[in-house]
Design a protein around this motif. Structure first.
Motif, PDB file in Angstrom:
ATOM      1  N   HIS A   1      44.487  31.088  13.544  1.00  0.00           N
ATOM      2  CA  HIS A   1      44.097  31.744  14.839  1.00  0.00           C
ATOM      3  C   HIS A   1      42.639  32.043  15.069  1.00  0.00           C
ATOM      4  O   HIS A   1      42.476  32.868  15.734  1.00  0.00           O
ATOM      5  N   SER A   2      42.097  31.609  13.969  1.00  0.00           N
ATOM      6  CA  SER A   2      40.568  32.005  14.112  1.00  0.00           C
ATOM      7  C   SER A   2      39.671  30.711  14.502  1.00  0.00           C
ATOM      8  O   SER A   2      39.376  29.635  13.940  1.00  0.00           O
ATOM      9  N   ILE A   3      39.063  31.009  15.647  1.00  0.00           N
ATOM     10  CA  ILE A   3      38.347  29.800  16.319  1.00  0.00           C
ATOM     11  C   ILE A   3      37.132  29.544  15.430  1.00  0.00           C
ATOM     12  O   ILE A   3      36.801  28.203  15.252  1.00  0.00           O
ATOM     13  N   GLN A   4      36.510  30.516  14.827  1.00  0.00           N
ATOM     14  CA  GLN A   4      35.173  30.218  14.083  1.00  0.00           C
ATOM     15  C   GLN A   4      35.683  29.449  12.945  1.00  0.00           C
ATOM     16  O   GLN A   4      35.002  28.368  12.592  1.00  0.00           O
ATOM     17  N   GLU A   5      36.898  29.627  12.030  1.00  0.00           N
ATOM     18  CA  GLU A   5      37.192  28.944  10.873  1.00  0.00           C
ATOM     19  C   GLU A   5      37.709  27.654  11.265  1.00  0.00           C
ATOM     20  O   GLU A   5      37.208  26.545  10.821  1.00  0.00           O
ATOM     21  N   ALA A   6      38.164  27.291  12.645  1.00  0.00           N
ATOM     22  CA  ALA A   6      38.628  25.994  13.229  1.00  0.00           C
ATOM     23  C   ALA A   6      37.270  25.082  13.379  1.00  0.00           C
ATOM     24  O   ALA A   6      37.303  24.035  12.800  1.00  0.00           O
ATOM     25  N   ILE A   7      36.475  26.001  13.943  1.00  0.00           N
ATOM     26  CA  ILE A   7      35.245  24.864  14.309  1.00  0.00           C
ATOM     27  C   ILE A   7      34.437  24.663  13.001  1.00  0.00           C
ATOM     28  O   ILE A   7      33.896  23.547  12.702  1.00  0.00           O
ATOM     29  N   PHE A   8      34.348  25.710  12.082  1.00  0.00           N
ATOM     30  CA  PHE A   8      33.620  25.510  10.870  1.00  0.00           C
ATOM     31  C   PHE A   8      34.316  24.196   9.954  1.00  0.00           C
ATOM     32  O   PHE A   8      33.632  23.470   9.347  1.00  0.00           O
ATOM     33  N   LEU A   9      35.572  24.183  10.041  1.00  0.00           N
ATOM     34  CA  LEU A   9      35.935  22.984   9.204  1.00  0.00           C
ATOM     35  C   LEU A   9      36.454  21.677   9.962  1.00  0.00           C
ATOM     36  O   LEU A   9      36.412  20.770   9.116  1.00  0.00           O
ATOM     37  N   ALA A  10      36.850  21.707  11.011  1.00  0.00           N
ATOM     38  CA  ALA A  10      37.638  20.580  11.580  1.00  0.00           C
ATOM     39  C   ALA A  10      36.455  19.677  12.212  1.00  0.00           C
ATOM     40  O   ALA A  10      35.313  20.077  12.569  1.00  0.00           O
ATOM     41  N   ASP A  11      36.835  18.311  12.368  1.00  0.00           N
ATOM     42  CA  ASP A  11      36.309  17.447  12.835  1.00  0.00           C
ATOM     43  C   ASP A  11      36.671  17.405  14.517  1.00  0.00           C
ATOM     44  O   ASP A  11      36.002  17.200  15.439  1.00  0.00           O
ATOM     45  N   ARG A  12      38.037  17.745  14.687  1.00  0.00           N
ATOM     46  CA  ARG A  12      38.637  18.150  16.069  1.00  0.00           C
ATOM     47  C   ARG A  12      39.276  19.398  16.120  1.00  0.00           C
ATOM     48  O   ARG A  12      40.005  19.632  15.273  1.00  0.00           O
ATOM     49  N   VAL A  13      39.176  20.185  17.264  1.00  0.00           N
ATOM     50  CA  VAL A  13      39.872  21.493  17.475  1.00  0.00           C
ATOM     51  C   VAL A  13      40.775  21.533  18.445  1.00  0.00           C
ATOM     52  O   VAL A  13      40.448  20.962  19.640  1.00  0.00           O
ATOM     53  N   VAL A  14      42.023  21.511  18.098  1.00  0.00           N
ATOM     54  CA  VAL A  14      43.105  21.308  19.170  1.00  0.00           C
ATOM     55  C   VAL A  14      43.577  22.734  19.690  1.00  0.00           C
ATOM     56  O   VAL A  14      44.041  23.811  18.814  1.00  0.00           O
ATOM     57  N   MET A  15      43.440  23.154  20.889  1.00  0.00           N
ATOM     58  CA  MET A  15      43.745  24.495  21.525  1.00  0.00           C
ATOM     59  C   MET A  15      45.060  24.433  21.886  1.00  0.00           C
ATOM     60  O   MET A  15      45.666  23.589  23.075  1.00  0.00           O
ATOM     61  N   LEU A  16      46.135  25.337  21.440  1.00  0.00           N
ATOM     62  CA  LEU A  16      47.275  25.411  22.274  1.00  0.00           C
ATOM     63  C   LEU A  16      47.570  26.841  23.057  1.00  0.00           C
ATOM     64  O   LEU A  16      46.745  27.568  22.923  1.00  0.00           O
ATOM     65  N   SER A  17      48.274  26.702  24.131  1.00  0.00           N
ATOM     66  CA  SER A  17      48.430  27.759  24.969  1.00  0.00           C
ATOM     67  C   SER A  17      49.612  28.479  24.407  1.00  0.00           C
ATOM     68  O   SER A  17      50.251  28.285  23.502  1.00  0.00           O
ATOM     69  N   PRO A  18      49.687  29.903  24.986  1.00  0.00           N
ATOM     70  CA  PRO A  18      50.741  30.693  24.508  1.00  0.00           C
ATOM     71  C   PRO A  18      51.940  30.000  24.815  1.00  0.00           C
ATOM     72  O   PRO A  18      52.197  29.218  25.665  1.00  0.00           O
ATOM     73  N   ARG A  19      53.187  30.460  24.122  1.00  0.00           N
ATOM     74  CA  ARG A  19      54.458  30.107  24.153  1.00  0.00           C
ATOM     75  C   ARG A  19      54.910  29.678  25.576  1.00  0.00           C
ATOM     76  O   ARG A  19      54.711  30.333  26.464  1.00  0.00           O
ATOM     77  N   PRO A  20      55.264  28.496  26.039  1.00  0.00           N
ATOM     78  CA  PRO A  20      55.311  27.473  24.909  1.00  0.00           C
ATOM     79  C   PRO A  20      54.466  26.666  25.049  1.00  0.00           C
ATOM     80  O   PRO A  20      53.604  26.433  25.735  1.00  0.00           O
ATOM     81  N   GLY A  21      53.943  26.288  23.691  1.00  0.00           N
ATOM     82  CA  GLY A  21      52.704  25.727  23.197  1.00  0.00           C
ATOM     83  C   GLY A  21      52.361  24.481  23.846  1.00  0.00           C
ATOM     84  O   GLY A  21      53.443  23.492  23.860  1.00  0.00           O
ATOM     85  N   ARG A  22      51.370  24.497  24.780  1.00  0.00           N
ATOM     86  CA  ARG A  22      50.803  23.075  25.333  1.00  0.00           C
ATOM     87  C   ARG A  22      49.472  22.846  24.833  1.00  0.00           C
ATOM     88  O   ARG A  22      48.786  23.713  24.756  1.00  0.00           O
ATOM     89  N   ILE A  23      48.864  21.664  24.866  1.00  0.00           N
ATOM     90  CA  ILE A  23      47.460  21.473  24.435  1.00  0.00           C
ATOM     91  C   ILE A  23      46.810  21.832  25.705  1.00  0.00           C
ATOM     92  O   ILE A  23      46.885  21.140  26.716  1.00  0.00           O
ATOM     93  N   THR A  24      45.727  22.697  25.517  1.00  0.00           N
ATOM     94  CA  THR A  24      45.018  23.087  26.486  1.00  0.00           C
ATOM     95  C   THR A  24      43.755  22.166  26.484  1.00  0.00           C
ATOM     96  O   THR A  24      42.842  21.950  27.494  1.00  0.00           O
ATOM     97  N   ARG A  25      43.333  21.956  25.280  1.00  0.00           N
ATOM     98  CA  ARG A  25      41.949  21.263  25.138  1.00  0.00           C
ATOM     99  C   ARG A  25      41.761  20.693  23.752  1.00  0.00           C
ATOM    100  O   ARG A  25      42.394  21.147  22.851  1.00  0.00           O
ATOM    101  N   ILE A  26      41.202  19.794  23.608  1.00  0.00           N
ATOM    102  CA  ILE A  26      40.808  18.982  22.342  1.00  0.00           C
ATOM    103  C   ILE A  26      39.423  18.898  22.265  1.00  0.00           C
ATOM    104  O   ILE A  26      38.656  18.146  23.125  1.00  0.00           O
ATOM    105  N   ALA A  27      38.786  19.746  21.283  1.00  0.00           N
ATOM    106  CA  ALA A  27      37.170  19.749  21.217  1.00  0.00           C
ATOM    107  C   ALA A  27      36.849  18.952  20.214  1.00  0.00           C
ATOM    108  O   ALA A  27      37.305  19.005  19.118  1.00  0.00           O
TER     109      ALA A  27
END
Lengths: 269, 264
Positions: A201-227
C-alpha cells in the motif's frame, strides 16, 4: 499464450459468499512478461491480496481466468512454479533458520530442482544473499521481524520458482529496515531473474521496486492506471529524491485521493 | 565465566524451589505443634512425625505391594486415555461433521461422575486391573482431547497457504505443520492428565480391589488407622508429582524451541 514466467490475467472478477457477497475484484486485465517486476498498489480492502492469491492458484476467481506460462494458475501451483512471501513471516518456530529455508526442499523432495546433496549449501548461500550469514542455527523467535521476513524470502527462493508473489511483505517493518530489504530484494531478483508480483500500500515502495505500477481502486478493485517506472535498474535509494520520482508518486497518490472523493460523493456525508 | 554462570544457575533453581519447600515445612511444623499443644487424639489427627514413623516402617512395603499397582493402573490408563483422545482429536480436526456429532458426548462423558461409574465397572470386570485402567483412562480422555483439538487447529491460514504453494499433500501438512504446532498444547493436556490418572486409579480401587493405595486407604479407614491413611495419601501424591514431572521432562525434551511451552 505466455512464455514461462509470464502471466496473463483476463477479466478476473471475484465475489465472496455468492452473489450477495462483497465484490472484491472487478474485471482485472493484466499482462506480465517473464522477469518483470510489477507492483500492485491500492487502499486497504481493494482486493489486491485476493488478486495475488488468484494468480497463485490459492483462490478460484468467480469469473475470468489466469494463464501462467500456458497453464491455469492451479496447475502452475501444483507444478510449484510460485514462491509466496506473506505479510507475516510465517516461519515455523520449531525449525531453526536453516531448517525453515530447507522446508520446501523437505516437502518437495525430488520435485525441487535444487534438491540434492548440496541443497544445504544452496540454502546457506541464499541466507548469505539476504544478509543472514551466521544466523543459520537461530530459532525464528531469536531474530528480529525484519530478519524473519528475510528468512521467508530466502525460503521462497530456495526452490527456484519462476514467479515470486509477495503480499505486503515489508508492511510491518520500520522504514530503515524496509529500505534495506527493498535493496536486497532488487539485488536478489536481479540475480534470479524471477517474475515478481508485489502487493503493497506504499506508493513509494512500489515505484522504487517495480518496472510497472498497477493502481487499484477501492472495493471492488478495478485497475485505474498502469504506470511505467522510468528508472533503469539497478537502482539506488537516491532515485527517490529525483523530481521524476516525486512527480510520479504525486500523480499516483492523486488517483487514490480522487477515488476517496468518489467514494464520499457516492456514499454521502 | 562458564563456572560462574553454572553456579548462579544452581542458585537460581534453589531460590525458585525454596519458597514452596519452606511453606510446606512451615505447615508441617504448625501441624506438629497444634497436635502436641492441643493434645489431639492420634486417631483423629496423627502428627507429621507419627506419619513419618509410619512411612519409615511401612513405606517400602506400601510402595512395593500397593503403590506399584496403583501406578501401573494409572500409567496404563493414562496411556490408553491419551491415545484414544489424540486419535479422536485427529479425526475431529479432519471431519467437522463427526466433531459436531460426537463432541457433545465427550462432554457428557466428562460430566459423568467417575465415582458413580467406578462401582459399575467393578461389577462388570471384577477385582481386576481392567476397571481401574478404564477409570484412569476415562478421567484422562477429556483434557487431552480438548487440548489436542485446540493444538491441531492452532496453525495460521498462511501456514496452510504456504504448504499449498509448495503443493504439499494433506499428509505432509499434518506431519510437518499440524503435529509440531500442536505439541505444546498436547503436552499441557498430558500434564493435567498425568495427575488425574492417579486419582482415577485410586477412586477405582475404592470400589473393589485387593491391593493398591486406594485399597489400603479404604481398609485403614475401617480401622480408624489414620496414620496409615495419611501415609497412603502422602505416597500416592508423591507418586503423582513424580509422574507429572516425568511428563514435564519429556515435554522439555520434545519442545526445544524458544517459547514453545505453554506454561512454566
Amino acid at each position: 499464450m505466455t512464455s514461462s514466467g509470464g502471466i496473463a490475467i483476463d477479466g478476473v472478477s471475484m465475489q465472496f459468499n455468492g452473489s450477495q457477497g462483497a465484490r472484491a475484484l472487478d474485471g482485472i486485465d493484466l499482462r506480465i512478461s517473464a522477469g518483470e517486476f510489477v507492483a500492485i498498489v491500492g487502499p486497504s480492502g481493494c482486493g489486491k491480496s485476493t488478486l495475488l492469491r488468484i494468480v497463485g492458484g490459492l483462490l478460484e476467481p468467480t469469473s475470468g481466468h489466469v494463464n501462467v506460462g500456458g497453464k491455469t494458475s492451479s496447475q502452475a501451483r501444483r507444478d510449484v512454479e510460485f514462491g509466496f512471501v506473506f505479510q507475516q513471516p510465517t516461519l515455523f518456530p520449531w525449525l531453526r533458520v536453516l531448517g525453515n529455508v530447507l522446508l520446501p526442499d523437505r516437502v518437495l523432495g525430488r520435485r525441487n530442482p535444487n534438491n540434492g546433496p548440496n541443497s544445504k549449501d544452496i540454502a546457506r548461500e541464499l541466507l548469505r544473499d539476504v544478509g543472514l550469514e551466521g544466523f543459520e542455527d537461530h530459532y525464528p523467535a531469536q531474530i528480529s521481524g525484519g530478519m524473519q521476513q528475510r528468512v521467508a524470502l530466502a525460503r521462497a527462493l530456495s526452490y527456484g520458482p519462476n514467479i515470486l508473489l509477495m503480499d505486503e511483505p515489508f508492511g510491518a517493518l520500520d522504514e530503515f529496515t524496509r529500505d534495506r530489504l527493498n535493496l536486497q530484494l532488487l539485488e536478489v531478483c536481479n540475480k534470479t531473474g524471477s517474475t515478481v508480483l508485489f502487493v503493497t500500500h506504499s506508493i513509494q515502495e512500489a515505484i522504487f521496486l517495480a518496472d510497472r505500477v498497477v493502481m487499484l481502486s477501492p472495493r471492488p478493485g478495478r485497475i485505474t492506471r498502469i504506470a511505467e517506472v522510468p528508472f533503469p535498474k539497478p537502482r539506488t535509494l537516491e532515485i527517490r529524491y529525483e523530481p521524476e520520482f516525486g512527480a510520479l508518486a504525486g500523480e499516483l497518490r492523486g488517483l487514490l485521493e480522487g477515488d476517496d472523493d468518489v467514494e464520499l460523493a457516492l456514499n454521502g456525508p | 565465566m562458564r563456572i560462574i554462570r553454572k553456579r548462579s544457575r544452581v542458585i537460581d533453581v534453589l531460590l525458585r524451589v525454596l519458597p514452596s519447600v519452606a511453606i510446606f515445612a512451615l505447615c508441617l511444623v504448625a501441624w506438629e505443634l497444634w497436635v502436641n499443644i492441643r493434645d489431639v487424639p492420634a486417631y483423629l489427627y496423627p502428627s507429621p512425625s507419627d506419619i513419618g514413623r509410619e512411612l519409615r516402617d511401612e513405606g517400602l512395603a506400601l510402595a512395593v505391594d500397593d503403590l506399584r499397582w496403583t501406578m501401573i493402573e494409572a500409567v496404563l490408563g493414562f496411556l490408553l486415555g491419551s491415545a484414544v483422545a489424540l486419535c479422536t482429536a485427529v479425526v475431529f480436526v479432519h471431519a467437522k461433521f463427526l466433531e459436531r456429532v460426537f463432541f457433545p458426548w465427550a462432554i457428557v462423558l466428562q460430566t459423568v461422575p467417575i465415582v458413580a461409574v467406578a462401582p459399575l465397572l467393578t461389577i462388570w470386570f471384577g477385582f481386576t486391573l481392567t476397571p481401574k485402567v478404564l477409570i484412569a483412562a476415562l478421567i484422562c480422555f477429556f483434557p487431552v482431547l480438548v487440548n489436542a483439538s485446540k493444538g491441531l487447529r492452532s496453525i495460521s491460514s498462511q501456514a496452510v497457504e504456504l504448504m499449498s504453494i509448495l503443493s504439499a499433500s494433506k499428509w505432509s501438512l499434518f506431519w510437518r505443520v499440524r503435529i509440531p504446532s500442536s505439541l505444546p498444547y498436547i503436552f499441557a493436556g498430558l500434564k493435567v492428565a498425568s495427575t488425574l490418572s492417579v486419582i482415577g486409579a485410586i477412586v477405582a480401587e475404592f470400589t473393589g480391589a485387593d491391593r493398591g493405595i486406594g485399597f489400603v486407604i479404604i481398609q485403614a479407614s475401617y480401622r480408624l488407622d489414620t496414620r496409615l491413611m495419611f501415609a497412603g495419601i502422602a505416597l500416592s501424591s508423591a507418586a503423582g508429582v513424580v509422574f507429572f514431572n516425568i511428563i514435564g521432562a519429556l515435554e522439555r525434551l520434545a519442545l526445544r524451541w524458544p517459547d514453545a511451552r505453554l506454561e512454566r
